[in-house]
Design an enzyme around this catalytic site. Structure first.
Site, mmCIF file in Angstrom:
data_model
loop_
_atom_site.group_PDB
_atom_site.id
_atom_site.type_symbol
_atom_site.label_atom_id
_atom_site.label_comp_id
_atom_site.label_asym_id
_atom_site.label_seq_id
_atom_site.Cartn_x
_atom_site.Cartn_y
_atom_site.Cartn_z
ATOM 1 N N ARG A 36 0.775 -1.296 0.105
ATOM 2 C CA ARG A 36 0.062 0.248 -0.104
ATOM 3 C C ARG A 36 0.765 1.146 -0.034
ATOM 4 N NH1 ARG A 36 -5.042 -1.508 3.836
ATOM 5 N NH2 ARG A 36 -6.066 -2.723 2.418
ATOM 6 N N LYS A 208 -19.848 -15.567 3.331
ATOM 7 C CA LYS A 208 -21.530 -15.448 3.387
ATOM 8 C C LYS A 208 -22.113 -14.821 2.370
ATOM 9 C CE LYS A 208 -20.928 -14.866 8.427
ATOM 10 N NZ LYS A 208 -21.242 -13.872 9.623
ATOM 11 N N GLY A 358 -8.801 -9.372 -0.197
ATOM 12 C CA GLY A 358 -7.498 -9.916 0.516
ATOM 13 C C GLY A 358 -6.990 -11.119 0.149
ATOM 14 N N GLY A 381 -13.017 -3.674 1.005
ATOM 15 C CA GLY A 381 -14.398 -3.256 1.232
ATOM 16 C C GLY A 381 -14.952 -2.181 0.326
#
Length: 401
Positions: A36, A208, A358, A381
């Site tokens: 990053r 999920k 990730g 996200g």
């Protein structure tokens, strides 16, 4: 894109506030993975090469109490950034006050300064007050007052409304621009979803269904095929009336899975076999299950026939977006499906291939195929929120051209 970018700004002699995403792993005072930091270098170098004073803001981890602060200092990040830039980086160990103001006042053109972890502002006098992560209006106004222009290059936090991204930008109308990394993320994800070359295939994995309902719904309107893998596949199996044994299952989402399947028709591609284990352990006994999964066994990866099926769907794709693993990627014996998909994407030379999240990112890096892909998103996200078709506050706050 219609947003102001760093190249639209006059930077010479200016105090350039810049939101970067330096939320990197730090252990024993050393940065682990510096990807990053490396991703932010082009914008930082552009600012200092154009004689701007680069004043960098970033969060690191979550600060919920005073005791969290020492272990989440950005000092090791400043040292790593200094090595990468091969020039000094001034680290200011506070987030507001005279020490910070004086350090900025003393900067010369082309110099770099890193402000302490913005989330230190989330705890004041021992209280968890969330000034940064709650976008406290006074904090955003104060930070904005420290500079002349603002560049947001932190796509990883673009889905969050913080004082250091939205707060600063709101207080600098007409002077808030996207950095090169932010611009690249918007371009690749935006084009992939809104103007894709077809066939457009989305690969969605992870645990999920509930985490991806919005994404699946939005992409059903956009994609030609959606491949489903990972733990969420078992909720779809249950919706088909199959037995899933001890596999991960969201019982309250079975009806949602049925609705998605009814709406999707043949757009949705589910696994046809699974690697099942007799316990959640890398060294568990395993076998391949097609159809029903017996009691006492749980699905932990896609099987060989599913890999072949997914590859057959992907082979002619012109645009591919991948978010989420195909199995329990952190256990080597159940990482094969994820790695096989990553390896295959590396062979698609005529396709735009975009990876976010990730485990998916870790897989392509582990395989050494990252350079063969078009774009690896720096925000898991944020990229998911983008794929849902939602507005990202950090991007919305950037000034229009």
């Amino acid at each position: 894109m219609a947003k102001l970018t760093v190249e639209d700004l006059d930077l010479k002699g200016k105090k350039v506030l810049m939101r970067v995403d330096f939320n990197v792993p730090v252990k024993d005072g050393k940065v682990g993975d510096d990807n990053r930091i490396v991703a932010a270098l082009p914008t930082i170098k552009y600012v200092i090469e154009h004689d701007g004073k680069a004043i960098l803001f970033s969060h690191l981890g979550r600060v919920k109490k005073e005791e969290d602060k020492p272990g989440l200092s950005l000092r090791p990040v400043a040292e790593r950034l200094s090595n990468l830039l091969q020039k000094p980086v001034t680290f200011v160990p506070v987030t507001e006050g005279k020490q910070l103001e004086d350090a900025i006042a003393n900067m010369k053109d082309g110099e770099v300064l890193l402000v302490q972890n913005t989330r230190y502002e989330d705890v004041k006098d021992g209280e968890y007050v969330k000034r940064e992560s709650g976008n406290d209006p006074e904090l955003g106004k104060y930070w904005a007052s420290l500079g002349d222009v603002f560049i947001n290059d932190a796509f990883g936090t673009a889905h969050r409304k913080h004082a250091s991204n939205v707060g600063i930008a709101t207080n600098m109308p007409g002077k808030a621009a996207a950095g090169f990394l932010m611009e690249k993320e918007i371009k690749f994800l935006g084009d992939a979803v809104d103007n894709p070359q077809r066939p457009f295939v989305a690969i969605l994995g992870g645990a999920k269904v509930s985490d991806k309902i919005g994404v699946i719904d939005h992409l059903l309107e956009k994609a030609d095929k959606i491949i489903i893998g990972g733990g969420m596949a078992y909720t779809f199996f249950a919706a088909q009336g199959k037995k899933v044994g001890n596999s991960l299952l969201e019982k309250d989402k079975i009806d949602v899975a049925k609705q998605i399947m009814d709406k999707a028709g043949d757009k949705l591609v589910l696994p046809v076999d699974n690697v099942v284990a007799d316990k959640f352990d890398n060294d568990a006994n395993t076998k391949i299950a097609e159809g029903n999964i017996e009691d006492g066994w749980e699905g932990l990866d896609i099987g060989p026939k599913s890999i072949k099926l997914f590859e057959s769907v992907l082979k002619d794709a012109k645009t591919v977006v991948w978010n989420g693993p195909m199995g329990v990627f952190e256990m080597p014996n159940f990482a094969k499906g994820t790695l096989a998909i990553g390896r295959f994407l590396g062979t698609l030379s005529n396709a735009t291939t975009i990876v976010g999240g990730g485990d998916s990112t870790a897989a392509v890096k582990q395989l050494g195929v990252a350079d063969q892909l078009t774009h690896i998103s720096t925000g898991g996200g944020a990229s998911l929120t983008y794929l849902e078709g939602k507005t990202l506050p950090g991007i919305a706050a950037i000034s229009e051209k």
